[in-house]
Design an enzyme around this catalytic site. Structure first.
Site, PDB file in Angstrom:
ATOM      1  N   TYR A 165     -12.431  -4.617  11.223  1.00  0.00           N
ATOM      2  CA  TYR A 165     -11.134  -3.920  11.209  1.00  0.00           C
ATOM      3  C   TYR A 165     -10.403  -4.102  12.550  1.00  0.00           C
ATOM      4  CZ  TYR A 165      -8.071   0.217  10.498  1.00  0.00           C
ATOM      5  OH  TYR A 165      -7.010   1.083  10.360  1.00  0.00           O
ATOM      6  N   ASN A 179       1.708  -2.287   5.310  1.00  0.00           N
ATOM      7  CA  ASN A 179       0.878  -1.099   5.537  1.00  0.00           C
ATOM      8  C   ASN A 179      -0.480  -1.195   4.835  1.00  0.00           C
ATOM      9  OD1 ASN A 179       0.452   2.038   5.797  1.00  0.00           O
ATOM     10  ND2 ASN A 179       0.367   1.572   3.600  1.00  0.00           N
ATOM     11  N   ASP A 201      -2.065  -7.548  -5.318  1.00  0.00           N
ATOM     12  CA  ASP A 201      -3.118  -7.568  -4.302  1.00  0.00           C
ATOM     13  C   ASP A 201      -2.574  -8.423  -3.157  1.00  0.00           C
ATOM     14  OD1 ASP A 201      -5.270  -8.178  -2.689  1.00  0.00           O
ATOM     15  OD2 ASP A 201      -6.686  -8.369  -4.352  1.00  0.00           O
ATOM     16  N   VAL A 202      -2.342  -7.815  -1.999  1.00  0.00           N
ATOM     17  CA  VAL A 202      -1.676  -8.546  -0.914  1.00  0.00           C
ATOM     18  C   VAL A 202      -2.517  -9.687  -0.343  1.00  0.00           C
ATOM     19  CG1 VAL A 202      -0.187  -6.620  -0.206  1.00  0.00           C
ATOM     20  CG2 VAL A 202      -2.439  -6.907   0.887  1.00  0.00           C
ATOM     21  N   LYS A 213      -6.827  -5.892  13.087  1.00  0.00           N
ATOM     22  CA  LYS A 213      -5.687  -5.165  13.671  1.00  0.00           C
ATOM     23  C   LYS A 213      -5.246  -5.812  14.984  1.00  0.00           C
ATOM     24  CE  LYS A 213      -5.233  -2.023  10.439  1.00  0.00           C
ATOM     25  NZ  LYS A 213      -4.137  -2.131   9.466  1.00  0.00           N
ATOM     26  N   ALA A 234     -10.783  -6.535  14.674  1.00  0.00           N
ATOM     27  CA  ALA A 234     -10.342  -7.934  14.794  1.00  0.00           C
ATOM     28  C   ALA A 234      -9.083  -8.163  13.960  1.00  0.00           C
ATOM     29  CB  ALA A 234     -11.469  -8.870  14.344  1.00  0.00           C
ATOM     30  N   GLY A 236       0.837  -1.206   0.000  1.00  0.00           N
ATOM     31  CA  GLY A 236       0.000   0.000   0.000  1.00  0.00           C
ATOM     32  C   GLY A 236       0.867   1.249   0.000  1.00  0.00           C
TER      33      GLY A 236
HETATM   34  P1  NAP Z   1      -5.428   4.739   2.430  1.00  0.00           P
HETATM   35  O1  NAP Z   1      -5.097   6.161   2.215  1.00  0.00           O
HETATM   36  O2  NAP Z   1      -6.810   4.253   2.140  1.00  0.00           O
HETATM   37  O3  NAP Z   1      -4.362   3.825   1.655  1.00  0.00           O
HETATM   38  C1  NAP Z   1      -4.437   2.431   1.731  1.00  0.00           C
HETATM   39  C2  NAP Z   1      -3.378   1.831   0.867  1.00  0.00           C
HETATM   40  O4  NAP Z   1      -3.462   0.397   0.916  1.00  0.00           O
HETATM   41  C3  NAP Z   1      -3.503   2.242  -0.582  1.00  0.00           C
HETATM   42  O5  NAP Z   1      -2.222   2.505  -1.098  1.00  0.00           O
HETATM   43  C4  NAP Z   1      -4.115   1.028  -1.242  1.00  0.00           C
HETATM   44  O6  NAP Z   1      -3.760   0.956  -2.598  1.00  0.00           O
HETATM   45  C5  NAP Z   1      -3.477  -0.098  -0.425  1.00  0.00           C
HETATM   46  N1  NAP Z   1      -4.232  -1.339  -0.499  1.00  0.00           N
HETATM   47  C6  NAP Z   1      -5.501  -1.548  -0.105  1.00  0.00           C
HETATM   48  N2  NAP Z   1      -5.856  -2.811  -0.364  1.00  0.00           N
HETATM   49  C7  NAP Z   1      -4.782  -3.417  -0.945  1.00  0.00           C
HETATM   50  C8  NAP Z   1      -4.531  -4.722  -1.445  1.00  0.00           C
HETATM   51  N3  NAP Z   1      -5.454  -5.694  -1.407  1.00  0.00           N
HETATM   52  N4  NAP Z   1      -3.306  -4.986  -1.963  1.00  0.00           N
HETATM   53  C9  NAP Z   1      -2.358  -4.032  -2.014  1.00  0.00           C
HETATM   54  N5  NAP Z   1      -2.539  -2.771  -1.556  1.00  0.00           N
HETATM   55  C10 NAP Z   1      -3.734  -2.479  -1.034  1.00  0.00           C
HETATM   56  O7  NAP Z   1      -5.171   4.334   3.959  1.00  0.00           O
HETATM   57  P2  NAP Z   1      -4.135   4.911   5.031  1.00  0.00           P
HETATM   58  O8  NAP Z   1      -4.883   5.784   5.953  1.00  0.00           O
HETATM   59  O9  NAP Z   1      -2.912   5.388   4.365  1.00  0.00           O
HETATM   60  O10 NAP Z   1      -3.839   3.557   5.834  1.00  0.00           O
HETATM   61  C11 NAP Z   1      -2.618   2.856   5.723  1.00  0.00           C
HETATM   62  C12 NAP Z   1      -2.548   1.865   6.865  1.00  0.00           C
HETATM   63  O11 NAP Z   1      -2.607   2.569   8.117  1.00  0.00           O
HETATM   64  C13 NAP Z   1      -3.703   0.880   6.888  1.00  0.00           C
HETATM   65  O12 NAP Z   1      -3.247  -0.383   7.288  1.00  0.00           O
HETATM   66  C14 NAP Z   1      -4.630   1.450   7.940  1.00  0.00           C
HETATM   67  O13 NAP Z   1      -5.426   0.469   8.523  1.00  0.00           O
HETATM   68  C15 NAP Z   1      -3.624   2.033   8.905  1.00  0.00           C
HETATM   69  N6  NAP Z   1      -4.183   3.075   9.773  1.00  0.00           N
HETATM   70  C16 NAP Z   1      -4.632   4.260   9.260  1.00  0.00           C
HETATM   71  C17 NAP Z   1      -5.132   5.213  10.119  1.00  0.00           C
HETATM   72  C18 NAP Z   1      -5.624   6.560   9.649  1.00  0.00           C
HETATM   73  O14 NAP Z   1      -6.095   7.335  10.486  1.00  0.00           O
HETATM   74  N7  NAP Z   1      -5.536   6.887   8.370  1.00  0.00           N
HETATM   75  C19 NAP Z   1      -5.190   4.961  11.492  1.00  0.00           C
HETATM   76  C20 NAP Z   1      -4.734   3.760  11.976  1.00  0.00           C
HETATM   77  C21 NAP Z   1      -4.226   2.825  11.099  1.00  0.00           C
HETATM   78  P3  NAP Z   1      -4.746   0.365  -3.730  1.00  0.00           P
HETATM   79  O15 NAP Z   1      -6.129   0.741  -3.350  1.00  0.00           O
HETATM   80  O16 NAP Z   1      -4.247   0.923  -4.987  1.00  0.00           O
HETATM   81  O17 NAP Z   1      -4.535  -1.103  -3.691  1.00  0.00           O
END
Ligand code: NAP
Length: 244
Positions: free
Chosen positions: A152, A87, A60-61, A156, A154, A10
């Site tokens: 989500y 990530n 796709d992971v 995490k 579960a 990601g």
């Molecule tokens: P985001 O902006 O929605 O980005 C998510 C990324 O994951 C995108 O690059 C997406 O790319 C990729 N992705 C999703 N499904 C995928 C798959 N099956 N295979 C490969 N890549 C995939 O989310 P973010 O906020 O940056 O979140 C990143 C991480 O931080 C996540 O694990 C999230 O749970 C965690 N997190 C975020 C927050 C927050 O407040 N934003 C808080 C706590 C934790 P594609 O769609 O192109 O595949």
């Protein structure tokens, strides 16, 4: 980080993009995994160091076969993989009475199984080279729970057990495994939250502001650095104090 080979799942949007850029700027070669790739490197960044050090890989992971193929091709080309940052993640929020089976499965498959898949495909390579850093991006929701996010939370929470178990399995090969649990970070994922949800977080974050993605990337860099070489199996909340 000079010449280190790094995979960021990601790594093309949001927090992952900030992580990819931070490692590129620190001199690493970064393979950013995602399902949707930018049209060109200049669409991703106009920084010359980043353009020189980044590669995009369509993966796709949640699919072990695709992940294994991509990782073995990188290992063949580079002869090593030093750092894996899990990530990639999605949310599909709903109250349990309304959550569909596919919303549950998709979130578990990408967040939790995706992490397992990437570690499974990378760990043998890291074991052979007697070096590795694995950093998983969880969430404070995996520790404190959240109404409307059973799938989500579960996933995490599962990532915490996975982190600690793999840390124990791989420690003797000089591989550390840690998890960073962000709170509320300004990305596409959190832009989907309702105004009430955003207000709830703002009122409850002791530092009284959301994080930007660079503040998570800084901590990932620390866990990947030599300064953190004696830290493994840990969960670090990076959340402005939200989950205290
Ligand atoms: P985001 O902006 O929605 O980005 C998510 C990324 O994951 C995108 O690059 C997406 O790319 C990729 N992705 C999703 N499904 C995928 C798959 N099956 N295979 C490969 N890549 C995939 O989310 P973010 O906020 O940056 O979140 C990143 C991480 O931080 C996540 O694990 C999230 O749970 C965690 N997190 C975020 C927050 C927050 O407040 N934003 C808080 C706590 C934790 P594609 O769609 O192109 O595949």
């Amino acid at each position: 980080m000079k010449d280190k080979i790094v995979i960021v799942t990601g790594g093309i949007r949001g927090i992952g993009k900030a992580i990819s850029i931070a490692f590129c700027k620190a001199g690493a070669k970064v393979y950013a995994f995602g399902r949707n790739l930018p049209n060109s490197k200049t669409d991703f960044s106009n920084d010359e160091t980043v353009i020189n050090n980044i590669e995009f890989v369509k993966v796709d992971v949640s699919n072990l076969e695709f992940v294994s193929d991509a990782i073995s091709q990188i290992a063949k080309k580079e002869s090593r993989i030093d750092i894996l940052i899990n990530n990639a993640g999605i949310t599909k929020d709903n109250l349990i009475i309304r959550m569909s089976e596919s919303d549950w499965d998709d979130v578990i498959d990408i967040n939790l199984k995706g992490t397992f898949n990437c570690i499974k495909a990378t760990s043998r390579i890291m074991m052979g080279q007697r070096y590795g850093r694995i950093i998983n991006i969880g969430s404070i929701v995996g520790t404190i729970g959240n109404a409307g996010q059973t799938n989500y939370a579960a996933a995490k929470a599962g990532m915490i057990g996975l982190t600690k178990s793999i840390a124990k399995e791989l420690a003797s090969r000089n591989i550390t495994v840690n998890l960073i649990a962000p709170g509320y970070v300004d990305t596409d994922m959190t832009n989907k939250l309702s105004d009430e949800q955003k207000e709830f977080f703002m009122n409850n974050i002791p530092l009284k502001r959301v994080a930007n993605a660079d503040e998570i990337a800084d901590v990932v860099l620390f866990f990947a650095s030599d300064s953190a070489k004696y830290i493994t199996g840990q969960v670090l909340h990076v959340d402005g104090g939200l989950a205290m």
